[in-house]
Design an enzyme around this catalytic site. Structure first.
Site, PDB file in Angstrom:
ATOM      1  N   VAL A  96     -10.650  -9.834   5.605  1.00 54.10           N
ATOM      2  CA  VAL A  96     -11.218  -9.617   4.641  1.00 54.10           C
ATOM      3  C   VAL A  96     -11.522 -10.819   3.480  1.00 54.10           C
ATOM      4  O   VAL A  96     -12.428 -10.603   2.652  1.00 54.10           O
ATOM      5  CB  VAL A  96     -10.473  -8.642   3.415  1.00 54.10           C
ATOM      6  CG1 VAL A  96     -10.366  -8.268   2.013  1.00 54.10           C
ATOM      7  CG2 VAL A  96     -10.064  -7.530   4.276  1.00 54.10           C
ATOM      8  N   LYS A 141      -7.883 -22.311   9.075  1.00 52.50           N
ATOM      9  CA  LYS A 141      -8.615 -21.177   8.468  1.00 52.50           C
ATOM     10  C   LYS A 141      -9.037 -22.344   7.272  1.00 52.50           C
ATOM     11  O   LYS A 141     -10.630 -21.962   7.046  1.00 52.50           O
ATOM     12  CB  LYS A 141      -7.795 -20.329   7.941  1.00 52.50           C
ATOM     13  CG  LYS A 141      -7.688 -19.120   8.840  1.00 52.50           C
ATOM     14  CD  LYS A 141      -7.127 -17.814   8.756  1.00 52.50           C
ATOM     15  CE  LYS A 141      -6.807 -17.213   9.767  1.00 52.50           C
ATOM     16  NZ  LYS A 141      -5.996 -16.259   9.489  1.00 52.50           N
ATOM     17  N   THR A 156      -1.340  -7.093   4.598  1.00 53.58           N
ATOM     18  CA  THR A 156       0.334  -6.235   4.252  1.00 53.58           C
ATOM     19  C   THR A 156       0.441  -5.222   5.873  1.00 53.58           C
ATOM     20  O   THR A 156       0.049  -4.360   6.095  1.00 53.58           O
ATOM     21  CB  THR A 156      -0.259  -5.576   3.695  1.00 53.58           C
ATOM     22  OG1 THR A 156      -1.570  -4.332   3.465  1.00 53.58           O
ATOM     23  CG2 THR A 156      -0.432  -6.419   2.113  1.00 53.58           C
ATOM     24  N   ASN A 209      -8.305   6.178   5.026  1.00 51.07           N
ATOM     25  CA  ASN A 209      -7.786   5.996   6.750  1.00 51.07           C
ATOM     26  C   ASN A 209      -7.773   7.052   7.199  1.00 51.07           C
ATOM     27  O   ASN A 209      -7.950   6.705   8.293  1.00 51.07           O
ATOM     28  CB  ASN A 209      -8.048   4.414   6.394  1.00 51.07           C
ATOM     29  CG  ASN A 209      -8.169   3.193   6.259  1.00 51.07           C
ATOM     30  OD1 ASN A 209      -9.080   3.419   6.495  1.00 51.07           O
ATOM     31  ND2 ASN A 209      -8.015   1.767   6.037  1.00 51.07           N
ATOM     32  N   GLY A 264      -5.963  30.989   4.430  1.00 54.45           N
ATOM     33  CA  GLY A 264      -5.674  32.430   4.553  1.00 54.45           C
ATOM     34  C   GLY A 264      -6.649  33.598   4.592  1.00 54.45           C
ATOM     35  O   GLY A 264      -8.490  32.788   5.542  1.00 54.45           O
ATOM     36  N   CYS A 286     -10.521  35.185   9.168  1.00 47.35           N
ATOM     37  CA  CYS A 286     -11.071  34.532   9.980  1.00 47.35           C
ATOM     38  C   CYS A 286     -10.410  32.398   9.968  1.00 47.35           C
ATOM     39  O   CYS A 286     -10.131  32.640  11.499  1.00 47.35           O
ATOM     40  CB  CYS A 286     -12.582  33.480   9.457  1.00 47.35           C
ATOM     41  SG  CYS A 286     -13.130  35.034   9.433  1.00 47.35           S
ATOM     42  N   LYS A 315      -8.303  34.926  -1.457  1.00 44.88           N
ATOM     43  CA  LYS A 315      -8.923  34.163  -2.758  1.00 44.88           C
ATOM     44  C   LYS A 315     -10.196  35.727  -3.655  1.00 44.88           C
ATOM     45  O   LYS A 315      -9.764  36.156  -3.684  1.00 44.88           O
ATOM     46  CB  LYS A 315     -10.117  33.026  -2.099  1.00 44.88           C
ATOM     47  CG  LYS A 315     -11.449  33.704  -1.146  1.00 44.88           C
ATOM     48  CD  LYS A 315     -12.327  32.793  -0.750  1.00 44.88           C
ATOM     49  CE  LYS A 315     -13.777  33.500   0.336  1.00 44.88           C
ATOM     50  NZ  LYS A 315     -14.251  32.580   0.698  1.00 44.88           N
ATOM     51  N   ARG A 357      -6.264  39.782   4.271  1.00 48.07           N
ATOM     52  CA  ARG A 357      -5.878  40.061   5.132  1.00 48.07           C
ATOM     53  C   ARG A 357      -5.230  38.125   5.346  1.00 48.07           C
ATOM     54  O   ARG A 357      -5.522  37.660   4.516  1.00 48.07           O
ATOM     55  CB  ARG A 357      -7.066  40.264   6.464  1.00 48.07           C
ATOM     56  CG  ARG A 357      -7.136  41.190   7.029  1.00 48.07           C
ATOM     57  CD  ARG A 357      -8.135  42.193   7.741  1.00 48.07           C
ATOM     58  NE  ARG A 357      -9.570  41.597   7.069  1.00 48.07           N
ATOM     59  CZ  ARG A 357     -10.798  41.797   7.625  1.00 48.07           C
ATOM     60  NH1 ARG A 357     -11.148  41.696   8.688  1.00 48.07           N
ATOM     61  NH2 ARG A 357     -12.209  41.274   7.396  1.00 48.07           N
TER      62      ARG A 357
HETATM   63  N1  LIG Z   1      -9.891  -5.781   8.333  1.00 45.17           N
HETATM   64  C1  LIG Z   1     -10.081  -5.105   7.611  1.00 45.17           C
HETATM   65  O1  LIG Z   1     -11.486  -4.751   8.593  1.00 45.17           O
HETATM   66  C2  LIG Z   1      -9.605  -4.716   6.652  1.00 45.17           C
HETATM   67  C3  LIG Z   1     -10.253  -3.352   5.775  1.00 45.17           C
HETATM   68  C4  LIG Z   1      -9.873  -3.119   4.389  1.00 45.17           C
HETATM   69  C5  LIG Z   1      -8.516  -3.683   4.324  1.00 45.17           C
HETATM   70  N2  LIG Z   1      -8.050  -4.160   4.561  1.00 45.17           N
HETATM   71  C6  LIG Z   1      -6.933  -5.191   4.108  1.00 45.17           C
HETATM   72  O2  LIG Z   1      -7.155  -5.989   3.959  1.00 45.17           O
HETATM   73  C7  LIG Z   1      -5.779  -7.141   3.170  1.00 45.17           C
HETATM   74  C8  LIG Z   1      -6.019  -7.900   4.738  1.00 45.17           C
HETATM   75  O3  LIG Z   1      -6.485  -7.836   6.257  1.00 45.17           O
HETATM   76  P1  LIG Z   1      -7.576  -8.835   6.989  1.00 45.17           P
HETATM   77  O4  LIG Z   1      -6.996  -7.999   8.159  1.00 45.17           O
HETATM   78  O5  LIG Z   1      -8.237  -9.658   6.329  1.00 45.17           O
HETATM   79  O6  LIG Z   1      -5.947  -9.966   7.791  1.00 45.17           O
HETATM   80  P2  LIG Z   1      -5.959 -11.335   8.237  1.00 45.17           P
HETATM   81  O7  LIG Z   1      -4.512 -10.961   9.027  1.00 45.17           O
HETATM   82  O8  LIG Z   1      -7.042 -11.148   8.708  1.00 45.17           O
HETATM   83  O9  LIG Z   1      -5.320 -12.188   7.409  1.00 45.17           O
HETATM   84  C9  LIG Z   1      -4.237 -12.417   6.353  1.00 45.17           C
HETATM   85  C10 LIG Z   1      -4.656 -14.109   5.591  1.00 45.17           C
HETATM   86  O10 LIG Z   1      -3.871 -13.742   5.005  1.00 45.17           O
HETATM   87  C11 LIG Z   1      -2.847 -15.003   4.765  1.00 45.17           C
HETATM   88  N3  LIG Z   1      -1.791 -15.033   3.396  1.00 45.17           N
HETATM   89  C12 LIG Z   1      -0.911 -15.157   3.629  1.00 45.17           C
HETATM   90  N4  LIG Z   1       0.258 -15.388   2.942  1.00 45.17           N
HETATM   91  C13 LIG Z   1      -0.674 -16.151   2.074  1.00 45.17           C
HETATM   92  C14 LIG Z   1      -0.261 -16.797   0.830  1.00 45.17           C
HETATM   93  N5  LIG Z   1       0.619 -16.798   0.446  1.00 45.17           N
HETATM   94  N6  LIG Z   1      -1.278 -17.293   0.386  1.00 45.17           N
HETATM   95  C15 LIG Z   1      -2.997 -17.134   0.974  1.00 45.17           C
HETATM   96  N7  LIG Z   1      -2.716 -16.744   1.638  1.00 45.17           N
HETATM   97  C16 LIG Z   1      -1.911 -15.893   2.736  1.00 45.17           C
HETATM   98  C17 LIG Z   1      -2.825 -15.108   6.584  1.00 45.17           C
HETATM   99  O11 LIG Z   1      -2.765 -16.587   6.666  1.00 45.17           O
HETATM  100  C18 LIG Z   1      -4.052 -14.454   6.637  1.00 45.17           C
HETATM  101  O12 LIG Z   1      -5.300 -16.609   7.036  1.00 45.17           O
HETATM  102  C19 LIG Z   1      -4.632  -5.804   4.936  1.00 45.17           C
HETATM  103  O13 LIG Z   1      -3.942  -5.238   3.669  1.00 45.17           O
HETATM  104  C20 LIG Z   1      -5.861  -5.363   5.142  1.00 45.17           C
HETATM  105  O14 LIG Z   1      -5.062  -2.997   5.174  1.00 45.17           O
HETATM  106  C21 LIG Z   1      -8.172  -5.127   5.611  1.00 45.17           C
END
Ligand SMILES: NC(=O)c1ccc[n+]([C@@H]2O[C@H](COP(=O)([O-])OP(=O)(O)OC[C@H]3O[C@@H](n4cnc5c(N)ncnc54)[C@H](O)[C@@H]3O)[C@@H](O)[C@H]2O)c1
Length: 474
Positions: A41, A65, A116, A244, A295, A298, A354, A361
């Site tokens: 993201v 990264k 998360t 989701n 309800g 159908c 409704k 029924r």
């Molecule tokens: N991947 C998707 O398609 C997608 C889509 C929508 C929402 N999300 C949500 O977005 C969030 C991130 O997803 P993701 O797939 O990019 O995760 P990811 O695991 O690819 O990336 C998370 C990054 O956060 C970094 N990180 C951890 N602690 C940190 C800190 N204290 N400071 C800065 N960076 C830190 C990690 O090193 C990692 O690079 C999640 O909550 C996920 O549910 C993901």
């Protein structure tokens, strides 16, 4: 481009390749955004924000990264991402830092995109988000300007206002909504089409602590999405979970249909191609508002039929099989709300399945009525379409609700029927609104505060704050 990491300097000024001492020229970029978390993201956000002429500073404890990003490369596979990153780095719109304070001082908005993951018990681990909230809070303490923290990581409703905001308040000494703003701003990108999704988002949602924060985030998307949906913070948090879960439901539903279709010798893709062309009832907002149980003649019958067909064909269809128990749960939930009012006399307004039909029924209102009678409650019912003769001779005899005790309910019914909504409401201490009928609303409004109301139909678009009012799902 080398990594911009000025942690040791604790710089309080613009630092993107800006020689010390030289006054900053008017910025050629729209705004400065720090992105915490440079995974899927965060990296896509950084690339796309830079591509739309925002200056970005990315923060991640994973030095692989940050090092790659500083050289215009992502650690993950995502079509077009490396091109945008190298363009952004080349234009000096993307930099990285390991220092949260530096990032906060060099941005007006922080996007929090850290992971998360699921804990073992299935709950959402918000530890990384809390860590970032603490770091940003500490940085804000020394920053005079208003700073916005937009949480993009998926988190349960209530997390921003109840946990993250207070962490930032504690660490910064400031007040949320006054000294800094927080928002939940869900991310809807799909991996593999993430850049396309940034430019053509399914929606852009912002739930913010204050209007100023709302406006600052909306401005970031000017020209990309000018129709930002503003919600409460909690609704923004929840909509991401709901989206989701809905997507997962669609996949499982389609696959159950697919298994059953194959077992029946039917081409599942032909079936679903037809199914999705119905944008009035199938792929539409219809049936998508929380309320009372389904309800009628159908839905209950055909769900049972499909479920039985699957069993006969030895096809596993747990989602379809679960629908009746989910529906029964909604009726039980309505009953528990009624019981909570400790009623003596109840008015049930609307008994057909409704509004606008005389069809009883499998009406879930009848099931609720039977439950109340079994509890010994004194119930008055009113429904302008209720024709007792027809009901008793036909619908009740065929109704699932009536089938167990058709004789009992049929015998009781004439004694329960009131001549008007007003008559039923005036005799009651608890009113159940089963149909969204303006006449029912007027009858209750005349006694608001005096009667307890269990609303199954969202009769009032804004749920009233009267004492004694309770909505089934709101
Ligand atoms: N991947 C998707 O398609 C997608 C889509 C929508 C929402 N999300 C949500 O977005 C969030 C991130 O997803 P993701 O797939 O990019 O995760 P990811 O695991 O690819 O990336 C998370 C990054 O956060 C970094 N990180 C951890 N602690 C940190 C800190 N204290 N400071 C800065 N960076 C830190 C990690 O090193 C990692 O690079 C999640 O909550 C996920 O549910 C993901």
């Amino acid at each position: 481009m080398s990594i911009i990491d000025l942690a040791s300097e604790r710089v309080r000024r613009e630092t993107f390749n800006q020689p010390k001492g030289k006054p900053a020229a008017a910025p050629a970029y729209k705004s400065s955004i720090s992105v915490f978390g440079l995974g899927y993201v965060g990296a896509v956000s950084a690339a796309c924000l830079a591509d739309t002429n925002h200056r970005v500073v990315g923060v991640d404890p994973d030095v692989r990264k940050t090092a790659m990003l500083a050289n215009g490369k992502a650690m993950m596979v995502e079509p077009g991402l490396d091109d945008l990153l190298s363009k952004g780095v080349g234009a000096e719109l993307i930099g990285v830092s390991a220092d949260a304070e530096y990032a906060v001082f060099n941005s007006t908005v922080s996007f929090v995109c850290v992971g998360t993951p699921s804990r073992e018990d299935g709950s959402c681990d918000i530890g990384y988000v809390e860590d970032v909230a603490r770091s940003i809070g500490k940085a804000i303490r020394a920053k005079k300007e208003f700073h916005v923290i937009a949480f993009r990581s998926t988190i349960p409703p209530g997390t921003c206002r109840q946990i993250l905001g207070p962490i930032i308040e504690k660490e910064s000494g400031g007040v949320m909504g006054e000294d800094f703003g927080i928002a939940f701003h869900p991310e809807f990108l799909r991996e593999c089409t993430a850049i396309e999704d940034f430019y053509n988002p399914p929606k852009t949602v912002v739930g913010a602590s204050d209007e100023r924060t709302q406006g600052i985030i909306a401005d970031i998307y000017a020209g990309v999405d000018d129709n930002v949906l503003f919600t409460s913070i909690e609704a923004a948090e929840m909509v991401k979970y709901v989206d989701n879960t809905w997507h997962a439901t669609k996949v499982c539903f389609a696959n159950e249909v697919g298994r059953l279709a194959k077992a029946c010798g039917v081409d599942s893709h032909e079936v679903m191609d037809v199914f999705v062309q119905d944008t009035k009832l199938n792929i539409s907002p219809y049936y998508m508002k929380p309320g009372f149980a389904f309800g009628g003649s159908c839905l209950p019958k055909d769900v049972r039929g499909m479920s039985k067909l699957a069993r006969t064909m030895k096809v596993d269809a747990p989602l379809i099989d679960s629908l009746h128990s989910s529906n029964d749960g909604q009726i039980m939930h309505a009953m528990s709300l009624v019981q909570r009012t400790k009623p003596r006399t109840v008015a049930l307004l609307g008994v057909t399945f409704k509004k606008g039909t005389d069809d009883l029924r499998e009406s879930p209102m009848l099931t609720l009525l039977e439950m109340m009678i079994a509890e010994g409650l004194d119930v008055r019912v009113f429904d302008e379409n209720l024709d007792l003769d027809t009901a008793l001779s036909h619908h009740l005899a065929h109704s699932k609700a009536g089938s167990g005790n058709a004789g009992g309910l049929a015998a009781e019914m004439p004694k329960l029927v009131a001549q008007s909504a007003v008559e039923a409401v005036n005799a009651a201490d608890t009113v159940i609104m089963a149909h969204a009928d303006p006449a029912f609303a007027r009858a209750v409004e005349a006694r608001k505060g005096e009667v307890r109301v269990v609303d199954l139909a969202r009769v009032w678009p804004e749920a009233p704050a009267w004492p004694g009012y309770d909505g089934i799902c709101w």
